[in-house]
Design a protein around this motif. Structure first.
Motif, short mmCIF file in Angstrom:
data_model
loop_
_atom_site.label_atom_id
_atom_site.label_comp_id
_atom_site.label_asym_id
_atom_site.label_seq_id
_atom_site.Cartn_x
_atom_site.Cartn_y
_atom_site.Cartn_z
N THR A 153 5.13 -40.47 1.75
CA THR A 153 5.57 -40.34 0.30
C THR A 153 4.92 -39.36 -0.66
OG1 THR A 153 3.24 -41.56 -0.40
CG2 THR A 153 5.23 -43.06 0.23
N GLU A 154 5.55 -39.34 -1.60
CA GLU A 154 4.99 -38.13 -2.72
C GLU A 154 4.94 -39.01 -4.04
OE1 GLU A 154 6.73 -33.66 -2.08
OE2 GLU A 154 7.94 -35.50 -1.93
N SER A 155 4.11 -38.52 -4.91
CA SER A 155 4.16 -39.25 -6.26
C SER A 155 4.53 -38.45 -7.41
CB SER A 155 2.51 -39.65 -6.55
OG SER A 155 2.56 -40.39 -7.91
N TRP A 156 5.27 -39.21 -8.49
CA TRP A 156 5.70 -38.30 -9.43
C TRP A 156 5.03 -38.80 -10.69
CZ3 TRP A 156 8.33 -39.68 -13.87
CH2 TRP A 156 9.20 -38.78 -14.55
N LEU A 157 4.52 -37.86 -11.52
CA LEU A 157 3.88 -38.34 -12.72
C LEU A 157 4.24 -37.47 -13.82
CD1 LEU A 157 1.29 -39.93 -13.90
CD2 LEU A 157 0.04 -38.12 -13.47
N ARG A 158 4.70 -37.90 -14.80
CA ARG A 158 4.82 -37.36 -16.21
C ARG A 158 4.31 -37.94 -17.35
NH1 ARG A 158 10.84 -35.51 -18.14
NH2 ARG A 158 11.17 -37.85 -18.36
N LYS A 159 3.68 -37.09 -18.05
CA LYS A 159 2.90 -37.44 -19.42
C LYS A 159 3.79 -37.40 -20.61
CE LYS A 159 -1.49 -36.95 -21.63
NZ LYS A 159 -2.65 -36.14 -21.74
N SER A 160 3.75 -38.20 -21.66
CA SER A 160 4.62 -37.83 -22.85
C SER A 160 3.66 -37.55 -23.99
CB SER A 160 5.47 -38.93 -23.13
OG SER A 160 6.42 -39.25 -22.19
N GLN A 161 4.12 -36.37 -24.86
CA GLN A 161 3.36 -36.41 -26.17
C GLN A 161 3.89 -37.71 -26.85
OE1 GLN A 161 4.23 -32.83 -28.52
NE2 GLN A 161 5.23 -34.04 -29.86
N VAL A 162 2.94 -38.36 -27.52
CA VAL A 162 3.11 -39.39 -28.33
C VAL A 162 2.91 -39.32 -30.05
CG1 VAL A 162 2.69 -42.11 -28.49
CG2 VAL A 162 2.35 -40.91 -26.44
N LEU A 163 3.86 -39.03 -30.66
CA LEU A 163 3.67 -38.63 -31.86
C LEU A 163 4.70 -39.49 -32.61
CD1 LEU A 163 3.19 -34.63 -32.50
CD2 LEU A 163 1.70 -36.67 -32.96
N PRO A 164 4.34 -40.27 -33.83
CA PRO A 164 5.63 -40.89 -34.15
C PRO A 164 6.84 -40.19 -34.73
CG PRO A 164 3.45 -41.63 -35.37
CD PRO A 164 3.33 -40.46 -34.35
N GLY A 165 7.95 -40.42 -34.26
CA GLY A 165 9.04 -39.77 -34.69
C GLY A 165 9.12 -38.49 -33.85
N ARG A 166 8.43 -38.14 -32.90
CA ARG A 166 8.59 -37.05 -32.08
C ARG A 166 7.92 -36.99 -30.74
NH1 ARG A 166 11.22 -32.15 -33.93
NH2 ARG A 166 11.48 -32.64 -36.29
N THR A 167 8.16 -38.28 -30.31
CA THR A 167 7.68 -38.92 -28.70
C THR A 167 8.68 -38.13 -27.77
OG1 THR A 167 6.93 -40.89 -29.70
CG2 THR A 167 7.32 -40.57 -27.33
N HIS A 168 8.10 -37.28 -27.04
CA HIS A 168 8.97 -36.85 -25.82
C HIS A 168 8.05 -36.46 -24.59
CE1 HIS A 168 7.53 -32.87 -26.55
NE2 HIS A 168 7.72 -32.79 -28.08
#
Lengths: 412, 488, 488, 412
Positions: free
Chosen positions: C362-377
């Motif tokens: 297996t390999e793992s996949w991880l993604r972090k998001s920017q959490v800002l109201p109206g600008r989450t991605h």
């Protein structure tokens, strides 16, 4: 084997003697897709399409043993039930958490023996088992579920799995009624449709004088901003969001011929075929303007009517047909049923003999280089949820210790 | 109204993908005057869609297989309610209709005696716990049932994208796992365009050749080398190409690149002056075929290809070795394989090849999301392997030597100095703005040991370095450190 | 208030990660009474945070390095406005303050003569185009500047997660690229828990050993085999473990697993009765060391380990071959490597090993998001490699034979028949509910050729099948076809 | 080489003679991270830190040629400018689209020669070049940008790159003022902060009697639902959303020793060391209660004070130090500066000689198996945007052809 294990079986640890006893839960491993869990009871049988297995035959065996079926025609492995296996065999009463999310959340929340934690909802108890194992033996899990039937089922499972001492399960709508816990826990996990409704009560449940971590589990992007707003309003800090998933690889060994080896092979086949029977190529349906040629078996142009439909299937690609016998590609397709009535070019007049001779062609003559490759099968589990984390900060403890000392000394 | 091209319209005799209410896609050949059965979803008349523009959906609305253009109502906003499925136990028995009742409904629907809406309403009325469901679940339930009982289908036009998607979903092994995104990148790297000349080894049943041909729009040449008796370009037929585009695709057997010693021209085989009737016809057929092969050979040996694209089950480097000489300078070399591992050796081979610049091994990642108001999220299952690309640029290697006289160098250096001065002045002006804070250095910490890990340069190390000349600046810095892209 | 553990509080002498206004993280050892310099962000007194609970942020608010708990204002909702940055040209000259002005502001800030807010306001006032920015850009600008000029720092407690994140970001090669998610999965697969006994080969500088020890909470045993002169478990020291936890970690050199022929016990080397003073001290030191090695050997040879975890630069199968015998039945075997490719051969080796069940790569996949109201991605840059895991279960292989007498079989079959009957009855009851529509079959299409691709079973093919007994059901179906999970 | 190429250079096709001429744009390739584009002008120089290059030396060379610098100490490659290279060398005036998104969008929108398309905004013209190349020579791109400076820069570039005949560039706020195009295009791409404001006008711009495809490009999740709503309201169907990114692999060859080989090697080293100098191990700072032992060099316990700080750096892992010489790990660290003053166990008393002797140990004695591996470097480009696609359906054309015929025949 665990040193602290007691012989009453628990999913939270191993048994010291590692031996199957009457009353134990045992995972019957037939294949990755075919596992189930039983409770061993002398006199009973475990039946599956690969055979029958007598419970009494299992008693006294070491966990991990390969056991033959009554007829001797099948076998399975007797595995010790762990929280990870439980996730794979449990009865689904809800969507459940899988190892990718379970693992990441436990790591981020820094779960370890002795901690107290809230989980809501309990659902099918997939995550609960992993949490209990990790907090054991001194920690405690408070788990909440609003659905009475699920509560009943989970309660029974926690008891049968030796976890009830360290798990408190309550039937409760935490969004409406709160957790009714104050100053109690180190970590909180919310898998709720509207986690923002539980944030205020969650805040009160944290041990108030130390740092705490909360995680919410939400599949949809629209849930994100409402959760962020609620966490923000209640003073949680360091909001972070992650997605985590595991990719399970298929491993294969494929041969890699050079183009020269492949051509040498093909020339040999062609020679044989020429000797075996004169080759006639016909394309009755060819309504295009291009030439029908008997000699080369190939035309320099693609025409609308050219219908060549070989299926390169998996086995083709990975073993047999990946040897350079694609010369016989069209012959092989004859064996497969195609629903179109269009004749396959070059397939009609080729005598069976040639195809047979190909099959007997010694494959060892050229040794291909083997390459180990991986493939991700389609339809793996993809997105599950967005994992939102935030930190509860301890109540400010007035002036810092140094300042207190300074005040004390100046008061002297 | 803008003028329509033939390809904008659904034509008789063409391949058409039919998307059915179940979301399954079927491929049919649309014969004028025929009836097309979609199984339990009913039957429609081919002529009802032939001649129409692509893009509409159709509903089969009565027993006579009548169709009309179907305008979907669109997705409506559904709000969360307090009604949160809590009371619902997953129990099929909450549907009060028996299986037989439902079968009866279905058959009435088939006969056209009940519309899809009516069936769905009946199901809904008889669902015991329907009112307890959330608005969302209700909508979802109705949508699910609606799809099943509304006889709406959508003809989809075969394009490189839709054909690729169809086979990727249905039988990825057929096209060797090449996925829409990987194929799209192959097209970009190949710089395919109207009028170019491409050399292709395509084991994806013609998926790659099809996509390239579409991008060339009937101008230019694709020469496909194939092994086996025939080029296995099955996919090409799904594309509904006109003859002009089909004519851009030429093929040549690996075995016939060089004329075999025993190959005879038709003239060598037979004396044309002696032939009559059927024999003469045969001669002319053979002559034409022979000329086509000769033409393909000529196309190959003329070289100057604008790209070399290899998607083969055979060892890629053994193919590249043979075909690289035919590619022009500054042109892309692209190797596709279903697995990255199969390209690793090729990648190290490429590094050693002086004719190839900057080999790059990539995989693509694609994720689709469910788009529903209030319930948007990435899909709950992933695509499988999409394949891997190894790309490089054909270059013309030559010994490097000093090229300037002393006088020239002096002039140049003066010029450089001036340019530098200008640049520095500009930079100074810019630096008046607040600059980003440098990382705190450990030296600042005097009272406390701030532990610093050694920052170690990451460079790619290959065991065998290039055999050629200098090789200083180039590839050894593959650790393509894309700058952290900040989003506004 | 709940009672606090020592680990809930910042203690003197411990390792502490300091997150600085720049978001950079520094690791320090917190000495009582010292001052800690954060470079241009100022200096704080260690005693101001020693004895406090973890979790708060602190602001340095005057020249005297005074600190106070800092309560962030939280992220406020920012709405899109018509003001859409159109007029803004990326031009640093829109900041009217000169570099010198800004430097002066910074130094005033450092001296505590200006608060962070004041500096930021000054910058804002002097920014020519500030009013033209969108509300969002304005907020972003202020946040960016605020971070730089507010002297806010946050002590972060070292945990398996935070230590892993620190090194993964700072120097991933040190920990052989093992990322937080991959490590977390290793912990799950290992089933580590209080009181278990683990066998570990850890080349990640002790990252894995640290995480395992944290999960065991001071109960149980980790035996780490090391090569070289010393166990390189540098990471362990960052964890602030108490002695109880440190005592769970035992080590043994690969070279000393078997007592070398020329190794002498301290008693063989010297006659203890003859020793005095320094020599006697030396003897006792050697004896203690000798006993520790003997104890580690004993721990190994007693076997019955609850897991084997290998993260080594050496060929994993050569290690597994040696260590598998010491692992108990039904226990996990886990191999970690920074690259998937290094585990491919091991994976095929595992398939052939009768003592190992269901190897899984297996390999793992991880993604972090920017959490800002109206600008989450999702974040605009990805994590690198996170490493790969190869897991399997140790089993006890034995010949399989029929185990029932005829009478027993008859009894059993009767019982089975009854169970089946019951099950069928239940199924029939359930099937009264509407069943999902089956895919339309091609046979329904009578008037038109519906082309069906052959549906081909995908099974994993390995060149070498297991050497042992029957092997029918087991692994050959690794194409772990996870059912398409539909989300409600 | 292209058959239809004209000798005026265009980024949309190749030159027939494939030769660098005065006035051509040429990409100077120094390395993947160091590329730039120049316009060749006789008498000028291209200067970089690796040397100077005379433009006149380039003229007449075939594209792709390796060119030495004036001093002969450096070299570069002269590449033909393609849209893909342009994306890597263009001056950034805005965030730009990269190959992953460019490729996927073009494929989904089914771009090909002869089509008409709208792009908004033009930005830095990264995508514009790829579109123009793909629609050439008969198609047309309408591209809109509201920022006047960017319009001016892009206009110049389109001219210099031989694209102006097929590109119409307008300075316009399409959200406020629309596209002012009706019944004109086959495909539309919107990279705008508020794409929903342009949807109504986009609908009018499509060729009304045929199917059309639209794509919006939005980085944030909050933009998704507003766009969906707008597309929905305007009757677009088949709304689909994707994310696409490319992972660029680093390829390395690493040796893989078996543990036996490694141990054999280490024993040899140890023997040498013993011969070279008697080994003394000291740990002065060891304040723990465990033994300090001189004989084994290893203690069975980890103590708080044990400070071993070897750095496994990349080169270690991949070549030199990955040979089984980790015996000498601690010696090696002496060469690295550590900011702690804690002495490294076992490093003090080891004479330099032993470390030197390790270095001269013949490495060929055991041949490790080499494995080719890949690694994803950190900080690759991650998320760019959500790609939202929808379909414009042609106006319903009244009764179908067959019905029309039926009516006609019954009227007879």
């Amino acid at each position: 084997m665990s040193e602290t294990a007691v012989e009453k079986q628990s999913f939270a640890t191993y048994k010291k003697n590692n031996t199957i006893e009457d009353g134990d839960n045992v995972v019957m491993y037939l294949s990755r897709e075919n596992m189930s869990i039983i409770r061993v009871k002398d006199g009973e049988y475990f039946n599956c399409k690969f055979g029958s297995y007598k419970h009494s035959d299992m008693i006294g065996l070491e966990y991990g043993t390969k056991l033959g079926s009554n007829t001797g025609r099948g076998f399975l492995y007797l595995l010790y039930p762990t929280p990870e296996l439980w996730t794979l065999v449990l009865p689904h009463r809800t969507q459940i958490l899988y190892i990718a999310d379970i693992s990441f959340v436990m790591n981020f929340l820094n779960l370890k023996p002795g901690m107290s934690m809230i989980e809501s909802g309990t659902g099918s108890g997939s995550f609960s088992h992993s949490i209990a194992r990790t907090l054991a033996p001194t920690g405690h899990l408070y788990t909440f579920e609003y659905h009475q039937e699920r509560v009943n089922a989970a309660k029974k499972e926690f008891e049968e799995h030796g976890l009830s001492d360290m798990v408190t399960l309550r039937c409760r709508d935490v969004c409406k009624d709160g957790f009714d816990l104050e100053d109690k826990v180190d970590a909180i996990f919310l898998d709720l449709p509207a986690p923002w409704e539980a944030v205020a009560s969650a805040k009160r449940a944290f041990k108030q004088n130390k740092v705490g971590k909360i995680c919410t589990f939400s599949p949809c992007i629209e849930q994100i901003s409402r959760t962020v707003t609620a966490l923000n309003e209640h003073g949680f800090v360091d909001i972070q969001m992650y997605e985590c998933l595991i990719r399970f690889n298929e491993v294969r060994v494929i041969p890699m011929w050079t183009i020269d080896e492949a051509m040498e092979k093909q020339r040999a086949v062609e020679k044989k075929r020429k000797r075996a029977a004169p080759r006639v190529v016909r394309d009755d349906n060819n309504i295009s303007t291009s030439a029908q040629d008997e000699d080369t078996g190939s035309s320099g142009h693609i025409n609308k009517s050219v219908k060549v439909e070989p299926s390169v299937d998996d086995s083709n690609q990975s073993s047999a047909a990946a040897t350079p016998n694609s010369t016989t590609g069209s012959e092989m397709e004859d064996g497969m049923s195609t629903t179109t009535s269009t004749p396959v070019i070059g397939s009609e007049a080729i005598p069976e003999a040639s195809s047979a001779s190909t099959a007997t062609e010694p494959r060892e003559r050229i040794n291909p280089k083997n390459v180990v490759v991986t493939r991700l099968p389609a339809e793996q589990r993809g997105h599950t949820s967005y994992l939102m984390f935030a930190t509860f900060t301890p109540a400010s403890q007035g002036p810092s210790l140094t300042e207190t000392k300074a005040v004390a000394s100046s008061a002297k | 109204m803008a003028a329509l091209n033939p390809s904008d319209i659904i034509n008789a005799g063409e391949h058409v993908f039919i998307k059915m209410p179940s979301d399954n896609v079927k491929c049919i050949v649309l014969k004028a005057g025929s009836s097309v059965s979609l199984g339990k979803f009913g039957t429609f008349k081919a002529n009802d869609i032939i001649g129409h523009a692509w893009g509409n959906s159709y509903e089969i609305y009565d027993r006579d297989s009548k169709t009309r253009v179907y305008h979907p109502e669109g997705i409506s906003e559904v709000e969360e309610t307090a009604n949160n499925n809590r009371e619902i136990v997953d129990d099929p028995s909450s549907q009060k209709l028996t299986l037989d009742d439902i079968k009866a409904l279905k058959s009435e629907g088939l006969k056209g005696e009940l519309t899809g809406e009516e069936i769905v309403n009946k199901l809904k009325e008889s669902h015991a716990t329907f009112d307890k469901k959330t608005a969302y679940s209700q909508a979802k339930y109705l949508q699910k049932k609606g799809k099943k009982f509304h006889k709406v289908f959508t003809p989809i036009k075969p394009t490189a994208y839709s054909v690729n998607e169809y086979f990727y979903v249905k039988n990825p092994a057929k096209i060797r796992d090449i996925r829409m995104d990987t194929l799209s990148q192959l097209l970009s790297y190949s710089n395919v365009h109207s009028g170019c000349k491409l050399l292709v080894v395509d084991d994806t049943q013609g998926m790659i050749v099809s996509a390239l041909a579409e991008r060339m729009g009937g101008k230019g040449t694709i020469l496909g080398l194939y092994d086996g008796d025939n080029p296995h370009y099955d996919i090409v037929k799904y594309m509904n190409f006109n003859q002009e585009t089909l004519d851009t695709i030429k093929v040549l057997s690996w075995l016939r690149i060089h004329r075999p010693a025993d190959e005879k021209t038709p003239d060598e085989m037979q004396d044309v002056t002696q032939l009559t009737g059927k024999d003469l016809e045969g001669y002319h057929r053979r002559l034409k075929a022979y000329n086509i092969v000769e033409e393909s050979r000529k196309t190959l040996f003329e070289g100057n290809f604008d790209a070399l694209i290899v998607a083969s089950q055979y060892q890629p480097e053994s193919i590249l070795e043979k075909l690289l000489p035919y590619v022009a300078g500054s042109r892309p070399i692209i190797v596709y394989h279903g697995t990255k591992e199969a390209l690793l050796e090729t990648s190290t081979w490429m590094r050693k090849c002086p004719d190839l610049l900057a080999p790059q091994l990539t995989e693509s990642w694609l994720r689709k999301s469910q788009v529903l108001p209030g319930r948007t999220h990435p899909e709950m299952s992933t695509w499988g392997t999409g394949g891997s690309l190894l790309t490089a640029t054909k270059v013309i290697d030559q010994p490097v030597q000093a090229a300037l006289t002393k006088r020239e160098r002096l002039a140049m250096e003066k010029k450089n100095a001036e340019a530098k001065k200008l640049k520095r002045a500009r930079e100074e002006a810019e630096s008046a703005a607040p600059s980003p804070a440098p990382v705190v250095s450990a030296e600042d910490a005097t009272n406390v040991a701030i532990e610093e890990e050694e920052v170690i340069m990451t460079t790619t190390i290959t065991t065998t370095t290039s055999t050629s000349t200098i090789e200083p600046i180039d590839d050894d810095n593959e650790s393509r450190s894309v700058k952290r892209v900040k989003q506004e």
